[in-house]
Design an enzyme around this catalytic site. Sequence first.
Site, PDB file in Angstrom:
ATOM      1  N   ASP A  24       0.855  -1.191   0.000  1.00  0.00           N
ATOM      2  CA  ASP A  24       0.000   0.000   0.000  1.00  0.00           C
ATOM      3  C   ASP A  24       0.891   1.242   0.000  1.00  0.00           C
ATOM      4  O   ASP A  24       1.433   1.623   1.024  1.00  0.00           O
ATOM      5  CB  ASP A  24      -0.894  -0.082   1.255  1.00  0.00           C
ATOM      6  CG  ASP A  24      -1.667   1.197   1.498  1.00  0.00           C
ATOM      7  OD1 ASP A  24      -1.780   2.014   0.557  1.00  0.00           O
ATOM      8  OD2 ASP A  24      -2.160   1.358   2.633  1.00  0.00           O
ATOM      9  N   ASN A  26       0.062   4.417  -0.628  1.00  0.00           N
ATOM     10  CA  ASN A  26      -0.513   5.706  -0.217  1.00  0.00           C
ATOM     11  C   ASN A  26      -1.268   5.625   1.116  1.00  0.00           C
ATOM     12  O   ASN A  26      -2.082   6.500   1.440  1.00  0.00           O
ATOM     13  CB  ASN A  26      -1.409   6.284  -1.320  1.00  0.00           C
ATOM     14  CG  ASN A  26      -2.564   5.342  -1.648  1.00  0.00           C
ATOM     15  OD1 ASN A  26      -2.629   4.224  -1.121  1.00  0.00           O
ATOM     16  ND2 ASN A  26      -3.482   5.782  -2.483  1.00  0.00           N
ATOM     17  N   ASP A  28      -3.744   4.005   2.396  1.00  0.00           N
ATOM     18  CA  ASP A  28      -5.207   3.990   2.537  1.00  0.00           C
ATOM     19  C   ASP A  28      -5.712   2.596   2.923  1.00  0.00           C
ATOM     20  O   ASP A  28      -6.907   2.337   2.921  1.00  0.00           O
ATOM     21  CB  ASP A  28      -5.887   4.469   1.245  1.00  0.00           C
ATOM     22  CG  ASP A  28      -5.587   3.573   0.047  1.00  0.00           C
ATOM     23  OD1 ASP A  28      -4.780   2.623   0.190  1.00  0.00           O
ATOM     24  OD2 ASP A  28      -6.151   3.820  -1.031  1.00  0.00           O
ATOM     25  N   ASP A  32      -1.680  -1.246  -3.998  1.00  0.00           N
ATOM     26  CA  ASP A  32      -1.859  -0.533  -5.264  1.00  0.00           C
ATOM     27  C   ASP A  32      -0.671  -0.788  -6.183  1.00  0.00           C
ATOM     28  O   ASP A  32       0.319  -1.411  -5.802  1.00  0.00           O
ATOM     29  CB  ASP A  32      -2.058   0.966  -4.991  1.00  0.00           C
ATOM     30  CG  ASP A  32      -1.061   1.490  -3.981  1.00  0.00           C
ATOM     31  OD1 ASP A  32       0.145   1.279  -4.197  1.00  0.00           O
ATOM     32  OD2 ASP A  32      -1.479   2.083  -2.947  1.00  0.00           O
ATOM     33  N   ASP A 101      -5.060 -10.125 -15.707  1.00  0.00           N
ATOM     34  CA  ASP A 101      -6.160 -11.079 -15.588  1.00  0.00           C
ATOM     35  C   ASP A 101      -7.264 -10.632 -16.533  1.00  0.00           C
ATOM     36  O   ASP A 101      -7.661  -9.465 -16.500  1.00  0.00           O
ATOM     37  CB  ASP A 101      -6.652 -11.037 -14.121  1.00  0.00           C
ATOM     38  CG  ASP A 101      -7.257 -12.333 -13.647  1.00  0.00           C
ATOM     39  OD1 ASP A 101      -8.072 -12.901 -14.379  1.00  0.00           O
ATOM     40  OD2 ASP A 101      -6.933 -12.752 -12.521  1.00  0.00           O
ATOM     41  N   ASP A 203      -9.700 -15.873 -16.761  1.00  0.00           N
ATOM     42  CA  ASP A 203     -10.632 -16.331 -15.729  1.00  0.00           C
ATOM     43  C   ASP A 203     -11.617 -17.349 -16.305  1.00  0.00           C
ATOM     44  O   ASP A 203     -12.168 -17.140 -17.390  1.00  0.00           O
ATOM     45  CB  ASP A 203     -11.391 -15.096 -15.216  1.00  0.00           C
ATOM     46  CG  ASP A 203     -12.139 -15.354 -13.930  1.00  0.00           C
ATOM     47  OD1 ASP A 203     -11.509 -15.795 -12.959  1.00  0.00           O
ATOM     48  OD2 ASP A 203     -13.369 -15.115 -13.909  1.00  0.00           O
ATOM     49  N   GLU A 267      -7.396 -20.327 -16.435  1.00  0.00           N
ATOM     50  CA  GLU A 267      -7.968 -20.942 -15.239  1.00  0.00           C
ATOM     51  C   GLU A 267      -8.891 -22.060 -15.712  1.00  0.00           C
ATOM     52  O   GLU A 267     -10.099 -21.881 -15.830  1.00  0.00           O
ATOM     53  CB  GLU A 267      -8.751 -19.927 -14.391  1.00  0.00           C
ATOM     54  CG  GLU A 267      -9.149 -20.527 -13.060  1.00  0.00           C
ATOM     55  CD  GLU A 267     -10.350 -19.882 -12.386  1.00  0.00           C
ATOM     56  OE1 GLU A 267     -10.614 -20.215 -11.226  1.00  0.00           O
ATOM     57  OE2 GLU A 267     -11.050 -19.074 -13.013  1.00  0.00           O
ATOM     58  N   HIS A 328      -5.722 -17.175  -5.175  1.00  0.00           N
ATOM     59  CA  HIS A 328      -6.611 -16.337  -4.371  1.00  0.00           C
ATOM     60  C   HIS A 328      -7.960 -16.992  -4.083  1.00  0.00           C
ATOM     61  O   HIS A 328      -8.800 -16.373  -3.423  1.00  0.00           O
ATOM     62  CB  HIS A 328      -6.820 -15.007  -5.100  1.00  0.00           C
ATOM     63  CG  HIS A 328      -7.495 -15.217  -6.430  1.00  0.00           C
ATOM     64  ND1 HIS A 328      -6.867 -15.841  -7.492  1.00  0.00           N
ATOM     65  CD2 HIS A 328      -8.744 -14.930  -6.851  1.00  0.00           C
ATOM     66  CE1 HIS A 328      -7.707 -15.918  -8.503  1.00  0.00           C
ATOM     67  NE2 HIS A 328      -8.848 -15.373  -8.147  1.00  0.00           N
ATOM     68  N   ASP A 329      -8.183 -18.195  -4.610  1.00  0.00           N
ATOM     69  CA  ASP A 329      -9.442 -18.908  -4.347  1.00  0.00           C
ATOM     70  C   ASP A 329      -9.253 -20.131  -3.464  1.00  0.00           C
ATOM     71  O   ASP A 329     -10.216 -20.871  -3.227  1.00  0.00           O
ATOM     72  CB  ASP A 329     -10.066 -19.382  -5.676  1.00  0.00           C
ATOM     73  CG  ASP A 329     -10.426 -18.236  -6.605  1.00  0.00           C
ATOM     74  OD1 ASP A 329     -10.865 -17.183  -6.107  1.00  0.00           O
ATOM     75  OD2 ASP A 329     -10.267 -18.399  -7.825  1.00  0.00           O
TER      76      ASP A 329
HETATM   77  C1  GLC Z   1     -12.541 -17.255 -10.909  1.00  0.00           C
HETATM   78  C2  GLC Z   1     -11.750 -16.342 -10.005  1.00  0.00           C
HETATM   79  C3  GLC Z   1     -12.538 -16.119  -8.763  1.00  0.00           C
HETATM   80  C4  GLC Z   1     -13.835 -15.458  -9.139  1.00  0.00           C
HETATM   81  C5  GLC Z   1     -14.584 -16.290 -10.171  1.00  0.00           C
HETATM   82  C6  GLC Z   1     -15.700 -15.522 -10.780  1.00  0.00           C
HETATM   83  O1  GLC Z   1     -12.715 -18.510 -10.369  1.00  0.00           O
HETATM   84  O2  GLC Z   1     -10.504 -16.889  -9.760  1.00  0.00           O
HETATM   85  O3  GLC Z   1     -11.850 -15.337  -7.821  1.00  0.00           O
HETATM   86  O4  GLC Z   1     -14.630 -15.287  -8.006  1.00  0.00           O
HETATM   87  O5  GLC Z   1     -13.745 -16.664 -11.241  1.00  0.00           O
HETATM   88  O6  GLC Z   1     -15.197 -14.481 -11.565  1.00  0.00           O
END
Ligand code: GLC
Length: 533
Positions: A24, A26, A28, A32, A101, A203, A267, A328-329
């Site tokens: 981060d 700045n 907040d 970023d 992404d 995605d 993905e 991240h999932d």
């Molecule tokens: C993918 C992303 C996930 C998102 C989903 C819907 O699985 O990795 O984070 O919630 O698509 O866009």
Amino acid sequence: MTEDQERWWKEGVLYQIYPRSYADSNSDGVGDLRGIIDRLDHLAWLGIDGVWLNPITVSPDADWGYDVADYCGVKPALGTLDDVDALIAAAHERKIKVLLDLVPNHTSIEHPWFRESRSSRDNSKRDWYVWADPKPDGSPPNNWLSGFGGQAWTLDEVTGQHYLHNFLPEQPDLNWWNAGVRDEFDRILRFWFDRGVAGFRIDVVHMVVKDSLLRDNPPATEDDHWMVRLTGQRQVFNGNRPEVHDVIRRWRAIADAYDPPRILVGETHVFDTGSMLSFYGAGDELHLAFNFLLLHSRFEPDALRKVVEDTFAGIPAESWPVWTGGNHDMYRFPSRWCEGDRAKARCALMMLLTLPGSVFLYYGDEFGMPDTNVPKERLEDPVGKALYPVYGRDPERTPMQWSPSPGAGFTAPGVEPWLPLGDYAACNVEDQRRDPDSMLSLCRDLIALRAAVSDLRTGAYSRLAADGGLWAWRRGERVVVALNLGDDPARLEVANGMVRVGTRRDRDGDRVEGSLALGPWEGAVIWLDEAQA
Ligand code: GLC
């Protein structure tokens, strides 16, 4: 693509950054793009060749960037287009490529296309989304379920039809049968490629084309992967249609036309090896298809080995596998696979960095950052809020733990970050950089070894005889990787050599004379004295 042009993504180490949580600049409380620029030296020091950033485009954040309202604009909280240019340039100076992404399956409900589409049945954008009449009894058009739970259809009162959303109602699915949608995405790809973006992570790439007849999905069977059985139905018609390959080939042609060619990483959230591998096409679709079978595997030698060897057995000759321990999932691998056990996490890292193929580390993996427990009142993930306390994606999205000082080096002291900080006093980059025995040092040394030893980058895999918890393989002619993923000591019969890097660093440099003894949850990379046929 020449061998030189593909080396960074094939032989190198790639790294996923969740921009809200990296740095981060700045104060907040939200990470970023400037923050990422400030931290590029960490990645260069570690030996990273490319980064993938989770969505940085304009979004009302119903699903944290995965509901896009403008594909060619940067979300102000993260920065500006100028910042993207600056990031690409600063990364380039350090020989690091930048992947963004791309979210083609759905937009935000607030995207101007959807606003138009829903305004009337004869709007010119109506057909850009998937609209269908309710059944005569008023129920949804078919049985499709959202990946986030519940029906995949929402009735729009104004026009009396349902729109499809494979995820949140705030994420209407685009209609990829529509030529205008295809053309628009060609433009979006070129917009970013022209700015020097090296490629995209795409995605839910397998889902974009839906059955044109909107047929019901069949029920899951006992033979299906547990992830498929979770929803009770096979996703046969709400995605995974054969025509998706035409779309990917179209994107590939665009990527290939650039100099150097850009890359596509998908993905591919599918649970059989064959369909995952189908997304490589005949070398004319994805460059890399994420392997969710590995991500969802138990951390046990038989299960891991099966995924890895099935992949090698099926992958087309011109294609290249990719391994990752988290994203991240998914809960972070030091927690999910290794239950916080440091020895196990070191083995997992060694596995990821020594299998043939590309590798993506998720930010924090390099020093074994575990999940952070996020209390109910601090939850930000829509799935986590809906399914609390069973499941959620906030624990793996908390701020990067850079240092032991207040703010964890992520933000200024006293600023409350958007998600709570984990135990940064116990686990952070700064402390581990000073410690040659740390997981961070192990990670950096393994990456350096990979860079130095060609067998580790391009040598073929051949499994060595081993039992119990032991999984061992040779790479090329001179390297052996041995992982004891078990609670009992193990012994590997192996040609003479030397331990180059061990998960126990006091083993580095040990001679190997015909066999190697490994303690529970211990691994080693061995350099053989002589090349093996
Ligand atoms: C993918 C992303 C996930 C998102 C989903 C819907 O699985 O990795 O984070 O919630 O698509 O866009």
